[in-house]
Design a protein around this motif. Structure first.
Motif, PDB file in Angstrom:
ATOM      1  N   VAL A   1       0.768  -1.365   0.014  1.00  0.00           N
ATOM      2  CA  VAL A   1      -0.042   0.051   0.230  1.00  0.00           C
ATOM      3  C   VAL A   1       0.920   1.099  -0.029  1.00  0.00           C
ATOM      4  O   VAL A   1       0.695   2.184  -0.935  1.00  0.00           O
ATOM      5  N   ALA A   2       1.831   1.186   0.989  1.00  0.00           N
ATOM      6  CA  ALA A   2       2.712   2.626   0.884  1.00  0.00           C
ATOM      7  C   ALA A   2       3.477   2.724  -0.272  1.00  0.00           C
ATOM      8  O   ALA A   2       3.827   3.969  -0.490  1.00  0.00           O
ATOM      9  N   GLU A   3       4.005   1.642  -1.000  1.00  0.00           N
ATOM     10  CA  GLU A   3       4.644   2.116  -1.951  1.00  0.00           C
ATOM     11  C   GLU A   3       3.940   2.150  -3.454  1.00  0.00           C
ATOM     12  O   GLU A   3       4.614   2.075  -4.559  1.00  0.00           O
ATOM     13  N   GLY A   4       2.622   2.044  -3.250  1.00  0.00           N
ATOM     14  CA  GLY A   4       1.787   2.401  -4.470  1.00  0.00           C
ATOM     15  C   GLY A   4       1.544   1.216  -5.338  1.00  0.00           C
ATOM     16  O   GLY A   4       1.357   1.276  -6.643  1.00  0.00           O
ATOM     17  N   ARG A   5       1.702   0.015  -4.596  1.00  0.00           N
ATOM     18  CA  ARG A   5       1.697  -1.248  -5.542  1.00  0.00           C
ATOM     19  C   ARG A   5       0.340  -1.866  -5.431  1.00  0.00           C
ATOM     20  O   ARG A   5       0.063  -3.104  -5.929  1.00  0.00           O
ATOM     21  N   TRP A   6      -0.735  -1.422  -4.759  1.00  0.00           N
ATOM     22  CA  TRP A   6      -1.742  -1.840  -4.032  1.00  0.00           C
ATOM     23  C   TRP A   6      -2.626  -2.212  -5.523  1.00  0.00           C
ATOM     24  O   TRP A   6      -3.151  -3.166  -5.823  1.00  0.00           O
ATOM     25  N   VAL A   7      -3.016  -1.277  -6.286  1.00  0.00           N
ATOM     26  CA  VAL A   7      -3.927  -1.172  -7.262  1.00  0.00           C
ATOM     27  C   VAL A   7      -3.241  -1.692  -8.551  1.00  0.00           C
ATOM     28  O   VAL A   7      -3.922  -2.725  -9.122  1.00  0.00           O
ATOM     29  N   PRO A   8      -2.092  -1.636  -8.959  1.00  0.00           N
ATOM     30  CA  PRO A   8      -1.391  -2.479  -9.913  1.00  0.00           C
ATOM     31  C   PRO A   8      -1.445  -4.132  -9.448  1.00  0.00           C
ATOM     32  O   PRO A   8      -1.849  -4.859 -10.617  1.00  0.00           O
ATOM     33  N   MET A   9      -1.530  -4.502  -8.324  1.00  0.00           N
ATOM     34  CA  MET A   9      -1.617  -5.764  -8.087  1.00  0.00           C
ATOM     35  C   MET A   9      -3.128  -6.328  -8.246  1.00  0.00           C
ATOM     36  O   MET A   9      -3.349  -7.557  -8.812  1.00  0.00           O
ATOM     37  N   LYS A  10      -4.085  -5.522  -7.837  1.00  0.00           N
ATOM     38  CA  LYS A  10      -5.329  -6.053  -7.752  1.00  0.00           C
ATOM     39  C   LYS A  10      -5.767  -6.036  -9.404  1.00  0.00           C
ATOM     40  O   LYS A  10      -6.520  -6.911  -9.785  1.00  0.00           O
ATOM     41  N   ARG A  11      -5.317  -5.046 -10.242  1.00  0.00           N
ATOM     42  CA  ARG A  11      -5.554  -5.157 -11.552  1.00  0.00           C
ATOM     43  C   ARG A  11      -4.939  -6.352 -12.319  1.00  0.00           C
ATOM     44  O   ARG A  11      -5.422  -6.862 -13.208  1.00  0.00           O
ATOM     45  N   THR A  12      -3.748  -6.561 -12.083  1.00  0.00           N
ATOM     46  CA  THR A  12      -3.048  -7.796 -12.541  1.00  0.00           C
ATOM     47  C   THR A  12      -4.028  -9.046 -12.175  1.00  0.00           C
ATOM     48  O   THR A  12      -4.446  -9.801 -13.131  1.00  0.00           O
ATOM     49  N   ALA A  13      -4.550  -9.213 -10.936  1.00  0.00           N
ATOM     50  CA  ALA A  13      -5.579 -10.504 -10.756  1.00  0.00           C
ATOM     51  C   ALA A  13      -6.683 -10.248 -11.246  1.00  0.00           C
ATOM     52  O   ALA A  13      -7.366 -11.378 -11.718  1.00  0.00           O
ATOM     53  N   LEU A  14      -7.249  -9.051 -11.549  1.00  0.00           N
ATOM     54  CA  LEU A  14      -8.290  -8.924 -12.506  1.00  0.00           C
ATOM     55  C   LEU A  14      -8.194  -9.516 -13.961  1.00  0.00           C
ATOM     56  O   LEU A  14      -8.976 -10.203 -14.590  1.00  0.00           O
TER      57      LEU A  14
ATOM     58  N   GLY B   1       4.099  -2.493 -15.919  1.00  0.00           N
ATOM     59  CA  GLY B   1       4.041  -3.685 -16.429  1.00  0.00           C
ATOM     60  C   GLY B   1       3.767  -5.056 -15.967  1.00  0.00           C
ATOM     61  O   GLY B   1       3.948  -6.115 -16.403  1.00  0.00           O
ATOM     62  N   LEU B   2       3.350  -4.844 -14.814  1.00  0.00           N
ATOM     63  CA  LEU B   2       3.085  -6.047 -13.825  1.00  0.00           C
ATOM     64  C   LEU B   2       2.009  -7.021 -14.416  1.00  0.00           C
ATOM     65  O   LEU B   2       2.176  -8.213 -14.495  1.00  0.00           O
ATOM     66  N   GLY B   3       0.805  -6.231 -14.707  1.00  0.00           N
ATOM     67  CA  GLY B   3      -0.105  -7.139 -15.298  1.00  0.00           C
ATOM     68  C   GLY B   3       0.233  -7.936 -16.395  1.00  0.00           C
ATOM     69  O   GLY B   3      -0.171  -9.182 -16.745  1.00  0.00           O
ATOM     70  N   ALA B   4       1.042  -7.173 -17.410  1.00  0.00           N
ATOM     71  CA  ALA B   4       1.515  -7.913 -18.662  1.00  0.00           C
ATOM     72  C   ALA B   4       2.486  -8.964 -18.467  1.00  0.00           C
ATOM     73  O   ALA B   4       2.465  -9.795 -19.031  1.00  0.00           O
ATOM     74  N   GLU B   5       3.201  -8.910 -17.551  1.00  0.00           N
ATOM     75  CA  GLU B   5       4.315  -9.722 -17.219  1.00  0.00           C
ATOM     76  C   GLU B   5       3.727 -11.143 -16.594  1.00  0.00           C
ATOM     77  O   GLU B   5       3.892 -12.117 -17.013  1.00  0.00           O
ATOM     78  N   VAL B   6       2.537 -10.822 -15.996  1.00  0.00           N
ATOM     79  CA  VAL B   6       1.987 -12.132 -15.303  1.00  0.00           C
ATOM     80  C   VAL B   6       1.159 -12.879 -16.288  1.00  0.00           C
ATOM     81  O   VAL B   6       1.202 -13.943 -16.365  1.00  0.00           O
ATOM     82  N   VAL B   7       0.724 -12.265 -16.951  1.00  0.00           N
ATOM     83  CA  VAL B   7      -0.248 -12.751 -18.142  1.00  0.00           C
ATOM     84  C   VAL B   7       0.522 -13.391 -19.040  1.00  0.00           C
ATOM     85  O   VAL B   7       0.357 -14.410 -19.516  1.00  0.00           O
ATOM     86  N   ALA B   8       1.615 -12.800 -19.505  1.00  0.00           N
ATOM     87  CA  ALA B   8       2.304 -13.361 -20.559  1.00  0.00           C
ATOM     88  C   ALA B   8       2.936 -14.436 -20.185  1.00  0.00           C
ATOM     89  O   ALA B   8       3.231 -15.472 -20.831  1.00  0.00           O
ATOM     90  N   ASP B   9       3.378 -14.554 -18.667  1.00  0.00           N
ATOM     91  CA  ASP B   9       4.115 -15.521 -18.062  1.00  0.00           C
ATOM     92  C   ASP B   9       3.188 -16.852 -18.017  1.00  0.00           C
ATOM     93  O   ASP B   9       3.568 -18.017 -18.359  1.00  0.00           O
TER      94      ASP B   9
END
Length: 651
Positions: free
Chosen positions: A479-492, A637-645
């Motif tokens: 949360v503190a480092e601004g990674r909360w929403v990218p993590m959720k969008r990756t799961a979505l 790029g987190l979501g793209a990396e997870v989906v591509a992997d």
């Protein structure tokens, strides 16, 4: 649209070129849901996210905040540009004109009576109200002075009536004694009607007779006594608020001047009785309020009362726009009042927001949770997933030259071959082969357009199923480092991809902080960040193992998203042990669970966020032990990396 120029009996069609598409919806539901989803993923409740969207506005339409600012700007303008003593100022000017004309006439008259009158004028009270009252019985020598004084009485009467009755100031211009008597009779009848109504008597017949006799004074045409009381009480309360806004000296002057209205004190008495009855009938009106007017434009009593009434309407509208009371809905907003007070454009904006709220509800994008709170529906989550996956595919395509596909792939991958349809087949039809078969049959003499024997389906090959566990770090640092929403969008995005294109796969979403838990997509999307120390990857791996063992015939895949070393593990009694720096016991427990999963031939990928060298070194060592991969994506790029992997692992 059709080209108005018709040629040879045919029309030409093309895009609409006359401005914005008149058939387009006034708002974009998909864009609205994206905004709501972003706020929910940042920690807002669905209700808060919806309210925030309505406050901000949608597309090119202003939101509630902008409309509220316009309300307060209109309120400030009224008070900044005007002042309430216009009637007093006019009376002073007329009184000065009368005094100057009278003194001039007396100066030209050489008599003891003229000198005595001059002494009378010199002895008048200093305040305007007292001076006007003292001159009530004065025998004017000057016709100009007599005319100016008569104008004072006429002005006072018209202003007092204009405070309470629409259009009376103009109607009573140059009023005759008979006109004044008709007004006084109307007030007497009105007070009698209200007195009977206050006693609880049925006054409908009396009201009808009153309107038949005095309806010209009420262009609003009220339907019954209650509506008449509502109409008069709102204006009477505004008149009282106007008096409350004046200084004590100004109020005293007006009270004295009221007795001189039309030269008949009975008018002021009747109006005073009317105000008292209205206050008793409508105690809920604002009779105590006031406002500070500090401008240079003097307003008469009637105009000032209308300004006070407008201030009250603006305050009521501001409350409606604030939507801060229980059960508030945009349908509560008085669109007619918005148009009257703020203009037609503001009315359209308010109506559009109300329609957006209704459409979001109508489309089933929200539902009631078991505890009664508002939650995103599965349909809303699918839309958010579509948006997240679309962004991910665009990013992957830009990187690799790939493009989005919309095949579900539920039955397997197409081989390129076709075969005749047989009962029970669920594969897609091969349209070219089916139509070709129909044409060949008809060429042979069969006149049927289409027969079941013509149908051929696309052959597919059996595709390997996968059991996927997505482990996402939910410790406070995310949360503190601004990674909360990218993590959720990756799961979505991953959830949307698997649920639409790889429906045979089974996805488990596992969060881990001090403890780990398996969650549904809606729970993860609405999960609020909480300050809790601990990164219990060990517990998350245990839950992942449980999920994978439920699907022994599926390819096991574990994807881990984290930004910190394991600092907690699960003890045999179920309690979480936490220590920082990481305890060797925690690290051993985590690595042991990785080894157990590696023995199951799990395909591991670790997505490491941030630049912690200790975390990078630990993940590199773990990846070597289990034959997995370590990826260090950017947040974008987190979501793209997870989906591509995931796609690479399946291939």
């Amino acid at each position: 649209m059709a080209d108005p120029r018709r040629k040879a009996g045919r029309y030409a069609y093309g895009p609409y070129a006359g401005g914005p598409d008149p058939l387009a919806p006034p708002f974009d539901i998909r864009a609205a849901m994206d905004e709501i989803g972003r706020d929910v993923m940042e920690g807002s409740s669905p209700r808060q996210a919806l309210r925030e969207l309505l406050r901000r506005g949608a597309a090119d339409r202003r939101g509630l905040d902008d409309l509220t600012r316009q309300v307060w700007q209109r309120r400030r303008d009224l008070q900044r540009d005007n002042r309430l003593d216009g009637t007093l100022e006019q009376v002073r000017e007329l009184l000065q004109r009368a005094m100057d004309a009278e003194r001039e006439a007396l100066r030209n008259e050489d008599s003891d009576d003229a000198r005595f009158r001059e002494m009378q004028l010199d002895a008048l009270p200093n305040d305007t109200g007292g001076a006007v009252r003292e001159l009530g019985e004065y025998d004017w020598r000057s016709s100009d002075a007599r005319e100016a004084y008569a104008e004072i009485r006429d002005l006072l009467g018209r202003e007092m009536l204009d405070q309470r009755f629409e259009g009376m100031k103009q109607a009573m211009q140059n009023a005759t004694p008979r006109d004044v008597e008709r007004v006084r009779e109307m007030l007497d009848d009105l007070n009698n009607l209200l007195a009977q109504h206050a006693k609880g008597q049925d006054t409908q017949q009396q009201f009808s007779e009153f309107m038949a006799r005095h309806g010209e004074f009420f262009p609003e045409n009220p339907a019954n006594t209650e509506e008449l009381v509502d109409l008069l009480a709102a204006r009477s309360a505004a008149a009282q608020r106007m008096l409350n806004s004046m200084s004590a000296q100004q109020r005293a002057e007006l009270a004295q001047l009221a007795q001189e209205a039309f030269g008949d004190p009975r008018l002021a008495q009747a109006l005073s009785q009317l105000d008292a009855q209205l206050q008793g009938l409508r105690p809920g009106e604002d009779w105590q309020g006031s406002g500070r007017f500090r401008g240079n434009n003097p307003m008469g009593m009637g105009e000032a009362t209308r300004a006070m009434e407008e201030l009250g309407q603006l305050d009521a509208l501001a409350e409606q726009l604030a939507q801060s009371y229980p059960g508030a809905r945009l349908e509560d907003i008085d669109l007619e009042a918005v148009g009257d007070l703020l203009g037609e454009e503001a009315r359209v904006d308010a109506r559009t927001l109300a329609e957006l709220e209704r459409e979001l509800q109508r489309q089933g994008l929200f539902e009631r949770a078991a505890d009664g709170t508002l939650a995103l529906s599965p349909k809303a989550l699918r839309r958010l997933g579509e948006s997240a996956l679309r962004d991910v595919v665009d990013r992957i395509g830009a990187r690799r030259g790939e493009r989005e596909t919309r095949r579900s792939g539920a039955a397997g991958e197409a081989t390129g071959a076709t075969r005749p349809w047989a009962f029970g087949d669920t594969e897609a039809w091969s349209v070219p082969r089916t139509l070709l078969n129909a044409q060949l049959r008809r060429a042979a003499g069969d006149r049927r357009k289409l027969d079941v024997s013509d149908v051929e389906v696309v052959e597919t090959e059996q595709r390997t199923r996968a059991a996927v566990a997505l482990l996402v770090d939910t410790s406070w640092s995310m949360v503190a480092e601004g990674r909360w929403v990218p993590m959720k969008r990756t799961a979505l995005a991953l959830h949307q991809l698997i649920s639409t294109r790889f429906r045979g796969d089974d996805l488990a979403l596992i969060t881990f902080g001090r403890h780990a838990q398996t969650v549904e997509l809606g729970e993860l999307v609405g999960l609020e960040g909480a300050y809790a120390q601990g990164t219990n990857l060990h517990h998350a791996l245990l839950l992942a193992e449980r999920h994978l063992r439920r699907h022994p015939d599926a390819m096991p895949v574990v994807l881990v998203v984290t930004d910190g070393e394991p600092t907690a593990h699960l003890e045999p009694d179920g309690e979480a042990y936490f220590d920082y720096p990481p305890s060797p016991h925690t690290l051993r427990a985590t690595v042991h669970e990785v080894d157990r999963l590696a023995a199951m031939k799990v395909a591991f990928t670790f997505f490491v966020l941030g630049e912690d060298p200790r975390l990078a070194a630990f993940m590199d060592e773990v990846a070597r032990r289990c034959g997995g991969r370590v990826v260090a994506p950017t947040l974008d790029g987190l979501g793209a990396e997870v989906v591509a992997d995931y796609l690479r692992t399946r291939r």
